[in-house]
Motif scaffolding. Sequence first.
Motif, PDB file in Angstrom:
ATOM      1  N   ASP A 214     -15.266   3.543  -3.337  1.00 20.16           N
ATOM      2  CA  ASP A 214     -14.302   2.894  -2.124  1.00 20.16           C
ATOM      3  C   ASP A 214     -15.155   2.348  -0.936  1.00 20.16           C
ATOM      4  O   ASP A 214     -16.369   2.629  -0.518  1.00 20.16           O
ATOM      5  CB  ASP A 214     -13.362   3.689  -1.832  1.00 20.16           C
ATOM      6  CG  ASP A 214     -12.256   4.065  -3.007  1.00 20.16           C
ATOM      7  OD1 ASP A 214     -12.395   3.340  -4.002  1.00 20.16           O
ATOM      8  OD2 ASP A 214     -11.461   4.963  -2.888  1.00 20.16           O
TER       9      ASP A 214
ATOM     10  N   TYR B 160     -10.176   9.170  -0.790  1.00 19.86           N
ATOM     11  CA  TYR B 160     -10.656   7.975  -1.223  1.00 19.86           C
ATOM     12  C   TYR B 160     -11.789   8.667  -2.136  1.00 19.86           C
ATOM     13  O   TYR B 160     -11.740   9.782  -2.487  1.00 19.86           O
ATOM     14  CB  TYR B 160     -11.745   7.413   0.043  1.00 19.86           C
ATOM     15  CG  TYR B 160     -12.684   8.480   0.422  1.00 19.86           C
ATOM     16  CD1 TYR B 160     -14.023   8.700   0.199  1.00 19.86           C
ATOM     17  CD2 TYR B 160     -12.420   9.373   1.706  1.00 19.86           C
ATOM     18  CE1 TYR B 160     -14.643   9.590   0.682  1.00 19.86           C
ATOM     19  CE2 TYR B 160     -13.295  10.199   2.251  1.00 19.86           C
ATOM     20  CZ  TYR B 160     -14.405  10.351   1.824  1.00 19.86           C
ATOM     21  OH  TYR B 160     -15.433  11.356   2.243  1.00 19.86           O
ATOM     22  N   GLU B 161     -12.274   7.495  -2.939  1.00 17.60           N
ATOM     23  CA  GLU B 161     -13.175   8.140  -4.145  1.00 17.60           C
ATOM     24  C   GLU B 161     -14.519   7.237  -3.942  1.00 17.60           C
ATOM     25  O   GLU B 161     -14.697   6.340  -3.520  1.00 17.60           O
ATOM     26  CB  GLU B 161     -12.242   7.422  -5.437  1.00 17.60           C
ATOM     27  CG  GLU B 161     -11.027   8.236  -5.866  1.00 17.60           C
ATOM     28  CD  GLU B 161     -10.410   7.362  -7.194  1.00 17.60           C
ATOM     29  OE1 GLU B 161     -10.928   6.403  -7.428  1.00 17.60           O
ATOM     30  OE2 GLU B 161      -9.587   8.001  -7.705  1.00 17.60           O
TER      31      GLU B 161
ATOM     32  N   ASP C 184     -10.442   1.075   1.661  1.00 16.20           N
ATOM     33  CA  ASP C 184     -10.206  -0.050   0.713  1.00 16.20           C
ATOM     34  C   ASP C 184     -10.684   0.283  -0.497  1.00 16.20           C
ATOM     35  O   ASP C 184     -11.708   0.490  -0.607  1.00 16.20           O
ATOM     36  CB  ASP C 184     -10.897  -1.297   1.300  1.00 16.20           C
ATOM     37  CG  ASP C 184     -10.528  -2.463   0.362  1.00 16.20           C
ATOM     38  OD1 ASP C 184      -9.536  -2.955   0.412  1.00 16.20           O
ATOM     39  OD2 ASP C 184     -11.598  -3.069  -0.015  1.00 16.20           O
ATOM     40  N   LYS C 185      -9.335   0.620  -1.365  1.00 22.57           N
ATOM     41  CA  LYS C 185      -9.687   0.917  -2.959  1.00 22.57           C
ATOM     42  C   LYS C 185     -10.530   0.020  -3.603  1.00 22.57           C
ATOM     43  O   LYS C 185      -9.956  -1.276  -3.882  1.00 22.57           O
ATOM     44  CB  LYS C 185      -8.374   1.426  -3.379  1.00 22.57           C
ATOM     45  CG  LYS C 185      -7.718   2.533  -2.769  1.00 22.57           C
ATOM     46  CD  LYS C 185      -8.399   3.802  -2.854  1.00 22.57           C
ATOM     47  CE  LYS C 185      -7.597   4.994  -2.349  1.00 22.57           C
ATOM     48  NZ  LYS C 185      -8.293   6.302  -2.363  1.00 22.57           N
ATOM     49  N   ASN C 186     -11.557   0.180  -3.837  1.00 23.29           N
ATOM     50  CA  ASN C 186     -12.536  -0.880  -4.613  1.00 23.29           C
ATOM     51  C   ASN C 186     -12.344  -0.362  -6.180  1.00 23.29           C
ATOM     52  O   ASN C 186     -13.182   0.655  -6.589  1.00 23.29           O
ATOM     53  CB  ASN C 186     -13.850  -0.698  -4.351  1.00 23.29           C
ATOM     54  CG  ASN C 186     -14.561  -2.120  -4.815  1.00 23.29           C
ATOM     55  OD1 ASN C 186     -14.405  -2.238  -6.015  1.00 23.29           O
ATOM     56  ND2 ASN C 186     -15.860  -2.211  -4.396  1.00 23.29           N
ATOM     57  N   THR C 187     -11.391  -0.747  -7.058  1.00 23.27           N
ATOM     58  CA  THR C 187     -11.181  -0.371  -8.391  1.00 23.27           C
ATOM     59  C   THR C 187     -12.399  -0.910  -9.183  1.00 23.27           C
ATOM     60  O   THR C 187     -12.654  -0.580 -10.527  1.00 23.27           O
ATOM     61  CB  THR C 187      -9.826  -0.681  -8.859  1.00 23.27           C
ATOM     62  OG1 THR C 187      -9.908  -2.373  -8.850  1.00 23.27           O
ATOM     63  CG2 THR C 187      -8.764  -0.222  -8.093  1.00 23.27           C
TER      64      THR C 187
ATOM     65  N   SER D  22      -2.887   2.817   6.214  1.00 23.91           N
ATOM     66  CA  SER D  22      -3.196   1.531   5.508  1.00 23.91           C
ATOM     67  C   SER D  22      -3.956   0.495   6.366  1.00 23.91           C
ATOM     68  O   SER D  22      -3.821   0.745   7.699  1.00 23.91           O
ATOM     69  CB  SER D  22      -2.349   1.263   4.680  1.00 23.91           C
ATOM     70  OG  SER D  22      -1.174   0.800   5.402  1.00 23.91           O
TER      71      SER D  22
ATOM     72  N   SER E  77       0.782  -1.226  -0.071  1.00 25.71           N
ATOM     73  CA  SER E  77      -0.088  -0.066  -0.132  1.00 25.71           C
ATOM     74  C   SER E  77       0.793   1.236  -0.058  1.00 25.71           C
ATOM     75  O   SER E  77       1.805   1.375   0.818  1.00 25.71           O
ATOM     76  CB  SER E  77      -0.783  -0.013   1.333  1.00 25.71           C
ATOM     77  OG  SER E  77      -1.354   0.864   1.281  1.00 25.71           O
TER      78      SER E  77
ATOM     79  N   LYS F 119     -16.832   1.713  -9.775  1.00 33.01           N
ATOM     80  CA  LYS F 119     -16.241   3.207  -9.932  1.00 33.01           C
ATOM     81  C   LYS F 119     -17.218   3.887 -11.068  1.00 33.01           C
ATOM     82  O   LYS F 119     -17.825   3.122 -11.924  1.00 33.01           O
ATOM     83  CB  LYS F 119     -15.011   3.110 -10.425  1.00 33.01           C
ATOM     84  CG  LYS F 119     -13.918   3.109  -9.632  1.00 33.01           C
ATOM     85  CD  LYS F 119     -13.752   4.220  -8.488  1.00 33.01           C
ATOM     86  CE  LYS F 119     -12.925   3.854  -7.252  1.00 33.01           C
ATOM     87  NZ  LYS F 119     -13.228   3.187  -6.345  1.00 33.01           N
TER      88      LYS F 119
END
Length: 599
Positions: free
Chosen positions: A274, A270-271, A440-443, A232, A227, A446
């Motif tokens: 996420d 964050y986006e 936690d980046k959820n790609t 993280s 990370s 989106k």
Amino acid sequence: MELIKALGRGPFNDNQAEKLSEALTGLDSGQLNWLSGYFSGLDQTSSLSEMIAATSTDVVKEIPKKLTVLFGSHTGNSEALALNLATLAKENRLEVEVFDMASFKTKELKKVDNLAVIVSTHGLGDPPIQAEDLYNYLHSKKAADLSHIKFSVLALGDSSYVDYCKTGKDFDVILEKLGAERIIERIDCDVDYEDNAAAWQLNFLNQIKQMTSSVVTIENASSDSLSPLQYSRKNLFEATILNKINLNGTGSSKETVHLELDLGGSGITYEPGDALGVYGTNASQLIDQVLTATNLSGEEMVTTHKGEKTLYEALTDDYELTPLTKVTLSKYAELADNGELKNTLKDNAAVVAYLSGRDILDLITEAPFEFSPDTLISILRKNTPRMYSIASAQEAVEEEVHLLVSVVRYNAFGRDREGHCSTTLADRLDVDDKVKIFVDKNTRFKLPKNPDTPIIMVGPGTGVAPFRSFMQHREVAEKKGLSWLFFGDRNFTTDFLYQTEWQQYLKEGILTKVDVAFSRDQTEKMYVQHRMLESGKELYNWLENGAHLYVCGDATQMAKDVDLALKQIIQQQGGVTIEKAEEYIKKLQLSNRYQADIY
């Protein structure tokens, strides 16, 4: 430099002599004679150091066979691990290629030498959509002989589900069955996967290197490298609770809490889409009951994965007492040598039935065993984070992050039960208290890159959380691409979560359309999939015009019902067979136009 010392260093400096010695060590007389002729035939204008370097590379360095990394990911964790593995491989002079399983052509398997498979498992035992075609091919009669491949599997999952890491286990078994040779044993990773994943990467790459003549040892694979964030999974941030509101009205049968957490000074970003990992604690009442049932005081010192502490402290923060998992059940059955539990474990359906509603207290009450403090914690699952879809857009709330949490409370086997993390947030923490978190980046969930792309959002209950972040993001960006929300819950008057906000978004044109389904407001229950079917023609037209579809919420029933409704809509409105409708949906999924965040 023994050979050089024996012959004399000659015209070479120390560095040159060392290289020459390394190149010549271990060669027999025939090889040395060949080299003699090779040197004499070289262009006389070449420098001797260049000759040594070239020859050293040819003789000592065998070009490693290419490493192929295949990943199948639900939220992006497997993808991130695959890319990290590739980076480490390249740093250690290994040729490597990385493929999403969806883009990998099965005919290319014949060109694969060394293979790393990194794949997650959906909670219900299903492979990620991107992995389905490869998974099905390998399990079909068309699968080719793979005896030329050396492989290893890293499996990601959640041990609170019965089919823990099933997809990875299946890949591991079928690859061996098709003739591939295992390089190192598969590792199964739980929600807190970093350390195990890093250990697997280190071991795997070192084994790859040892299969060549290179002597470089890989030492920089660590969980910290997984990370880039200061905070993280391995370095949690303690966020202060700024606000906590029960969004359900008086008389509701549900309890849904909206929380606002302070990220000030953390640098955390964050986006929309996420998730936030949150760590809970066990309730003191449950801890006391477990200690009583095991005849332990809680004052005993134990050695945990977080150091030495009292048993009571360990049971509060470091291990889970609920829910009961198959892993714990298996450990307990062996420890107690309990035949009945061992028989239960032979049948997955029986395991699911046994685990439902039970916790560790039920297990030690129903099948008593005399524990030592260290033995007790050895069978327990480590405290793992619960993932909550973020309900805010950072552009709108700045150094805050918002959550929408359904509080779990129920009665089973004559005793009141509660959710491990949801009741931590609802009962054991209040405004101004701190909670341990990470992003936690959820790609794989989106918004479309083009903000004018239409979006259809299906989110009953707390599944509506990420769509609040979607709307906040579009509002701040002043983008008004078409958007359609399907929301459902039990009762309109008490359970319409964020009702005034949706109304305001409609008024401003940020939200184009809302369809709601409140299941308990009429005799015949109404759910979001029914609203979708009612608007089937319009929904199909949106999809035909490029709309992206998002589903968030319950995986056990809701997501399946929504998927079935979608197939029916495509079949009816498109005038196609069910097979063509399924193909249509698969194309949506593989092009990231149908994304699901289900749990």
